[in-house]
Write a protein that holds these residues in place. Structure first.
Motif, PDB file in Angstrom:
ATOM      1  N   PRO A 132      -1.813 -13.132   3.719  1.00 48.54           N
ATOM      2  CA  PRO A 132      -0.579 -13.384   2.870  1.00 48.54           C
ATOM      3  C   PRO A 132       0.621 -12.982   3.070  1.00 48.54           C
ATOM      4  N   SER A 133       1.489 -13.448   2.401  1.00 44.64           N
ATOM      5  CA  SER A 133       3.038 -13.071   2.852  1.00 44.64           C
ATOM      6  C   SER A 133       3.463 -12.002   1.923  1.00 44.64           C
ATOM      7  N   TYR A 174      -3.124  -6.602  -0.718  1.00 45.82           N
ATOM      8  CA  TYR A 174      -4.173  -7.098  -0.033  1.00 45.82           C
ATOM      9  C   TYR A 174      -4.443  -6.299   1.054  1.00 45.82           C
ATOM     10  N   PHE A 175      -3.568  -5.400   1.699  1.00 46.93           N
ATOM     11  CA  PHE A 175      -3.913  -4.520   2.853  1.00 46.93           C
ATOM     12  C   PHE A 175      -4.240  -3.094   2.389  1.00 46.93           C
ATOM     13  N   ARG A 234      -5.088   5.181   8.368  1.00 49.06           N
ATOM     14  CA  ARG A 234      -5.257   3.679   8.141  1.00 49.06           C
ATOM     15  C   ARG A 234      -4.214   3.052   7.386  1.00 49.06           C
ATOM     16  N   LEU A 235      -3.692   3.878   6.263  1.00 49.97           N
ATOM     17  CA  LEU A 235      -2.854   3.207   5.257  1.00 49.97           C
ATOM     18  C   LEU A 235      -1.324   2.945   6.092  1.00 49.97           C
ATOM     19  N   TRP A 265       1.317  -2.348  11.240  1.00 52.17           N
ATOM     20  CA  TRP A 265       0.663  -3.635  11.680  1.00 52.17           C
ATOM     21  C   TRP A 265       0.445  -4.859  10.939  1.00 52.17           C
ATOM     22  N   HIS A 266       0.161  -4.790   9.594  1.00 52.68           N
ATOM     23  CA  HIS A 266       0.245  -5.905   8.660  1.00 52.68           C
ATOM     24  C   HIS A 266       1.383  -5.996   7.658  1.00 52.68           C
ATOM     25  N   ILE A 267       1.758  -4.780   7.071  1.00 55.63           N
ATOM     26  CA  ILE A 267       2.485  -5.238   5.666  1.00 55.63           C
ATOM     27  C   ILE A 267       4.055  -5.778   6.171  1.00 55.63           C
TER      28      ILE A 267
END
Length: 230
Positions: free
Chosen positions: A109-110, A117-118, A215-216, A222-224
């Motif tokens: 997701p954008s 989501y993450f 991890r957060l 890495w993702h957000i």
């Protein structure tokens, strides 16, 4: 009736937070662009199973010498600052090494949908990869097999064994995608294992909250943040 322990109260807060995040994800249909495997994790039954396993992990952690989830006796630098820096360092390191082109990266997701989501994914992953298996393994090895002896050695073994789960799954996904370069596979395995082992040791030394913070922070880098460009 005895009062709930600090870890049980902290864990209840984590589960409630995950439930709120899952409600947001489902209400705004954030999961609709992702694979069937990913969507299966975004269900109430999966959350309930994970929450139950995590509760068992919390109860076992209190019997096997783990600190409280957010232990007031542990300095804030060890609970928050060091894990935060480690998570960001792992995320930046993976980016600089170009792992974004190698690690399995299904459609995501954008921004800003990527935030709930993450955050949800980070919490669920840590329960299943750390909070449940590590105390269970320490209890099985030290308490059940060794009569309460060698608890610290058992915790090292538990950290190592539980740290194999994620790198093995990543390597398996790489092979499925046709990535068969042995040097890259070995590099991914070693670094993902190292990140998980660091989380396992911080869980043992400073509490589950420290592992969750790693991890957060990693997911933010890495993702957000990359999702902001989508």
């Amino acid at each position: 009736m005895s009062r709930l322990s600090p870890s049980i109260r902290a864990y209840a807060g984590i589960v409630v937070t995950l439930a709120v995040l899952l409600t947001i994800i489902r209400a705004f249909e954030i999961d609709t662009t992702n694979s069937i495997v990913q969507r299966s994790q975004l269900t109430v039954p999966v959350l309930l199973v994970a929450a139950t396993l995590g509760l068992l992990g919390v109860c076992l952690s209190e019997r096997t010498g783990f600190p409280d989830i957010w232990d007031a006796g542990v300095p804030i630098t060890h609970r928050l600052l060091i894990p935060l820096l480690l998570g960001m360092a792992f995320g930046l390191g993976f980016r600089l090494l170009g792992f974004g082109q190698l690690l399995p990266s299904p459609e995501q997701p954008s921004f800003p949908a990527s935030i709930p989501y993450f955050l949800y994914g980070a919490g669920l992953s840590e329960i299943l990869l750390r909070l449940f298996p590590m105390p269970l393994l320490v209890w099985l090895i030290s308490d059940l097999l060794l009569g309460g002896r060698a608890q610290e050695s058992a915790s090292w073994g538990a950290a190592g064994l539980s740290s194999l789960i994620e790198p093995l799954s990543q390597v398996g996904a790489m092979l499925i995608l046709g990535i068969d370069s042995l040097p890259w596979i070995a590099t991914v395995f070693v670094l993902v294992f190292a990140a998980n082992l660091a989380q396992g040791r911080l869980f043992r030394a400073h509490g589950f909250g420290a592992s969750l913070v790693i991890r957060l922070a990693f997911y933010v880098v890495w993702h957000i943040i990359p999702a902001m460009a989508i």
